[in-house]
Design a protein around this motif. Sequence first.
Motif, short mmCIF file in Angstrom:
data_model
loop_
_atom_site.label_atom_id
_atom_site.label_comp_id
_atom_site.label_asym_id
_atom_site.label_seq_id
_atom_site.Cartn_x
_atom_site.Cartn_y
_atom_site.Cartn_z
N HIS A 1 0.83 -1.21 0.00
CA HIS A 1 0.00 0.00 0.00
C HIS A 1 0.87 1.26 0.00
N ILE A 2 1.91 1.27 0.83
CA ILE A 2 2.78 2.44 0.92
C ILE A 2 3.57 2.62 -0.38
N LEU A 3 4.10 1.53 -0.92
CA LEU A 3 4.93 1.63 -2.12
C LEU A 3 4.12 2.01 -3.35
N THR A 4 2.88 1.56 -3.41
CA THR A 4 2.04 1.90 -4.57
C THR A 4 1.18 3.13 -4.30
N LYS A 5 1.35 3.72 -3.11
CA LYS A 5 0.61 4.93 -2.72
C LYS A 5 -0.90 4.71 -2.77
N ASN A 6 -1.29 3.54 -2.31
CA ASN A 6 -2.71 3.20 -2.18
C ASN A 6 -3.09 3.36 -0.72
N ASN A 7 -3.89 4.38 -0.40
CA ASN A 7 -4.16 4.66 1.02
C ASN A 7 -5.39 3.94 1.55
N GLU A 8 -5.99 3.05 0.77
CA GLU A 8 -7.16 2.31 1.25
C GLU A 8 -6.76 0.91 1.71
N PHE A 9 -7.01 0.61 2.97
CA PHE A 9 -6.68 -0.71 3.53
C PHE A 9 -7.99 -1.35 4.01
N ILE A 10 -8.29 -2.53 3.48
CA ILE A 10 -9.54 -3.21 3.84
C ILE A 10 -9.38 -3.90 5.18
N LEU A 11 -10.22 -3.52 6.13
CA LEU A 11 -10.18 -4.09 7.48
C LEU A 11 -10.97 -5.40 7.54
N PRO A 12 -10.75 -6.20 8.58
CA PRO A 12 -11.44 -7.50 8.68
C PRO A 12 -12.96 -7.41 8.60
N ASN A 13 -13.54 -6.30 9.02
CA ASN A 13 -15.02 -6.18 8.98
C ASN A 13 -15.52 -5.60 7.66
N GLY A 14 -14.61 -5.42 6.68
CA GLY A 14 -15.01 -4.92 5.37
C GLY A 14 -14.94 -3.41 5.24
N GLN A 15 -14.77 -2.70 6.35
CA GLN A 15 -14.62 -1.25 6.26
C GLN A 15 -13.30 -0.90 5.59
N VAL A 16 -13.26 0.32 5.05
CA VAL A 16 -12.04 0.80 4.40
C VAL A 16 -11.31 1.72 5.36
N GLY A 17 -10.14 1.28 5.80
CA GLY A 17 -9.29 2.13 6.64
C GLY A 17 -8.40 2.98 5.75
N ILE A 18 -8.24 4.25 6.09
CA ILE A 18 -7.41 5.16 5.30
C ILE A 18 -6.06 5.34 5.98
N ILE A 19 -5.01 4.98 5.26
CA ILE A 19 -3.65 5.15 5.79
C ILE A 19 -3.32 6.64 5.79
N PRO A 20 -2.92 7.21 6.91
CA PRO A 20 -2.63 8.66 6.98
C PRO A 20 -1.60 9.09 5.94
N ASP A 21 -1.82 10.25 5.37
CA ASP A 21 -0.94 10.77 4.32
C ASP A 21 0.52 10.83 4.76
N GLU A 22 0.74 11.23 6.01
CA GLU A 22 2.12 11.42 6.45
C GLU A 22 2.91 10.11 6.49
N TRP A 23 2.22 8.98 6.63
CA TRP A 23 2.93 7.70 6.65
C TRP A 23 3.61 7.41 5.32
N PHE A 24 3.04 7.88 4.23
CA PHE A 24 3.64 7.65 2.91
C PHE A 24 5.00 8.34 2.82
N THR A 25 5.11 9.50 3.42
CA THR A 25 6.39 10.20 3.44
C THR A 25 7.33 9.59 4.46
#
Length: 970
Positions: free
Chosen positions: A424-448
């Motif tokens: 996700h970080i390497l492809t700059k995809n900030n959507e992470f699917i959680l076990p319950n199906g919700q979409v968790g958003i990876i904070p922008d600053e983590w990519f940097t």
Amino acid sequence: MNVSTTQPFQVVYSLFEHEYLGFLFESFVVQINTRGQLTFQHQNVSSKNADEFASRLDADDFKLIQLIDQIQQDAVIKKFSPKRLSVVDFFLKVYDAEKGDKPLQEKINQYVQARMGKIMELLRDKQVFVMGKDGEPTWKKLSFAPEKASVLFHFRRNEDNTHYFPTIKYAGQKLEFMYKNAALICYEPAWLMLNDIIYSFEKGIDGKKLQPFLNRKFIAIPRSIEENYYRVFVTQLVETADVYAKGFEIRTDKYTPKPQLLFSNIKAANVPELFADAITDREPDKILFELSYVYGKSIVSAAEAKKVSVDLEKTAESYIFHRLTRDTTREKEICKELGKRGLELKAGRTVMEKGAAVAWLAANLPELESKDYTIKQSDKSGKHYFIGDVAVEVGITENNDWFDIYGIVRFGEFEIPFIKLKNHILTKNNEFILPNGQVGIIPDEWFTQYIELFAFAEGDEQLKLRRHHMALVNDLQNGNLATVTMNRKLEKLREFETIEDQPMPAGFVGELRPYQKAGYNWLHFVQNYKFGGCLADDMGLGKTVQTLAMLQRRKENGAESASLLVMPTSLVYNWLNEAQKFTPNLRILNYTGTYREKNVALFSEYDVVLTSYGIMRLDAELLKTYYFDYIILDESQAIKNPDSTTSRSVRELKARHRLILTGTPVENSTMDLWAQMSFINPGLLGNQHFFRNEFLKPIEKDKDEHKTRRLHALIKPFILRRHKSQVAKELPEKIEHTTFCKMTEEQELAYEETKSYYRNKILKSLEENGPGNTQFMLLQGLTKLRQIANHPLMTDPGYEGSSGKLKEVIHKTRDVVSKGHKVLIFSQFVKHLEIIKRSLDKRDISYTYLDGNTKNRHEQVERFQKDETIQVFLISLKAGGVGLNLTAADYVFILDPWWNPAVEAQAVDRAHRIGQQNTVFTYKFITKDSVEEKILALQNRKLQLVTDLISTDETIMKSLTKEDIDNLLS
């Protein structure tokens, strides 16, 4: 009959009716007689001649004249007719009763009415007339009613139908306008002309709603269509105008608005035009926020401009119109509250990056909900986002030659292994699917913060970093982004001042200068930590002798195998000489030439195997079967192209240690740096794709200073670079001169002809094809101009004239030689050197010569260094810019400048280096009024790049603007 500007005149505006366009105005100036009266002497005034009459026109007059020009029939035809049609043909075609273009008629009407509305407002204090049938502009005077009239629409519903009609009041009195020859001269909004008086209306009434009643008392709506009529027409009228109703009810509802904020995921293609500038290449998906207000059972979008909204309720016997007046004061307070919290709304909407949007929601949701805000995800979003606390914990532990990385990411109650975020970080995809199906958003600053960690780390199950990523580990620790555990030995890497002094090898003959001894210590420092190193001292500071001293120490410490030294063919002789002088005990195998013995078993009998890049490339399959102690690349920019066979071949060789030597680690691009760093410390800068996107493009294209500093920090521990000005205090002074040479008449003529040809060709191509398709042509043109600035013979073998630069160079050479000095003469063009040779031959001046085809290179160097009768050395810049020690010369002539001053500096360093006893005089010959002068100016203005990381002809050529090119060819 023209109006005289020297006599009194007046601007007037004349109303007339066009057969198709409706009521329009024309503007005139009219001469005034001695009694102050308007005469029949008049002249049409337009934007073309308005300045002639400026003395009696004010700012509003100029605006009016411009607007009136835009609604004249010729202007309308020009705007709306793609073909050139006559006035008659255009209007007959567009306004034909049966075959006319209705959509175009509507467009033209909107265009004209929009301008008529502006004209009417500006005319209030002007002299306005009705135009006579004969074109007389002042036939009948019109006046404007000083106050605005009001309109009341009446509806009377009875058993059969609903009667509908308006009444107009002015100054408290009913205005009789039906059957009175009244005319609506503008519809949007309505302006009514009645009895030579022009009336405007409160609430900006639509003139089309009054038009039917100019010659009609009322309209009857049959019961059969009344519901649809009420919903479509009456509802709209109740919203915008004053309405009196009999037979149905109009209620005014009042509520305090409650804010409702909806958010939804949208693709870039669906982003409202208002927020199009919020789209970036990195992240096409956005979050759209839309604000609405809940009034009782009604929901009103904040994007809705109208202040009153009406809903129709049908009852058993009649209808109720619910008229809702919005509380604009409270709505503004709500918008202000959201703005203070960082949600800046435009027309009730805003678009944010997903990461920023989710972070905003997590930070503000609880408090806003406590203030009675409704915040929810839109049903049309298609994704259910997780809104809550997000945190990460990363730990790094040293483990032998690696750093082990572990970590946990928390999305609320969910704990996710840190490694799961890698792709996700390497492809700059900030959507992470959680076990319950919700979409968790990876904070922008983590990519940097973590992209380099994931790009450099190895392993799919367990992340590991090589020890040479110590700088990255330090940054993570210093930024509180990771908890780091390591042994004390690695702490020495934090500062080079802690490098220990190393004893010199017994077999080294001579003495190292202090800075050379420091370099020798540094080579052992990186060796002890099993890092690859880059010794990048300036030309002439003794990289060779520092390296030989280190190899002698390896021999005396019992190195288990031979070391491989790879270099350009031209430097083999230099290395053999230096080794014989400083380390005579080193057993050196000269593994070059056609008849070399291709047997790696021989290597064990030697300490150093010396070869060229060409031989290494040819024998790569053989050489990679041997495990060398060191692989050392001299002039390592030879592997700057990571996709070349040379670069790929050398990376496949095996060794305990790796070292590169270069005075120019970056020649053409930051990718040069990647290729060389990846050889000495594999993985240090990630893969090519990552490096190109994260460093090369931001640094070279965007001049990103942060990325430049970041790259510098990553490579700094592994590069030792000293400038002569810092360390070689014993070097004599270097004095630089620029000598300007005037072209001869014949030379100037040849130059101007070529310049004109290429200037026209290049600028035309720039206009038609853009800069990308012009680079080759530009380079070709500039090269020819540079050659002619040297000598036109270089481009035209039939040229019979002379050259101003040749005269100056020969004059200066004879002067230097006559005083017993030796001079190096550099040119980038072999053709130019040939011309110089012929001139020297004519004058019986002896010289040595070196270009890319010279075979006996070392003999040429020896002759020049030792033979006092040879005082001139002609050298091509490409062949002689590196690896030569020519301290016998104390003059250096640079015959032709180019974009990269570093190339010229390397040439000067052939003489200005350790061993030079005399002041070195450098002369740069520049042809006056030529592209060479422009290149000097462009060097100073254009080559101030972010850092020394980039210094390149190619990069500069790509970054030239149209203005730069224009200046170069002017």
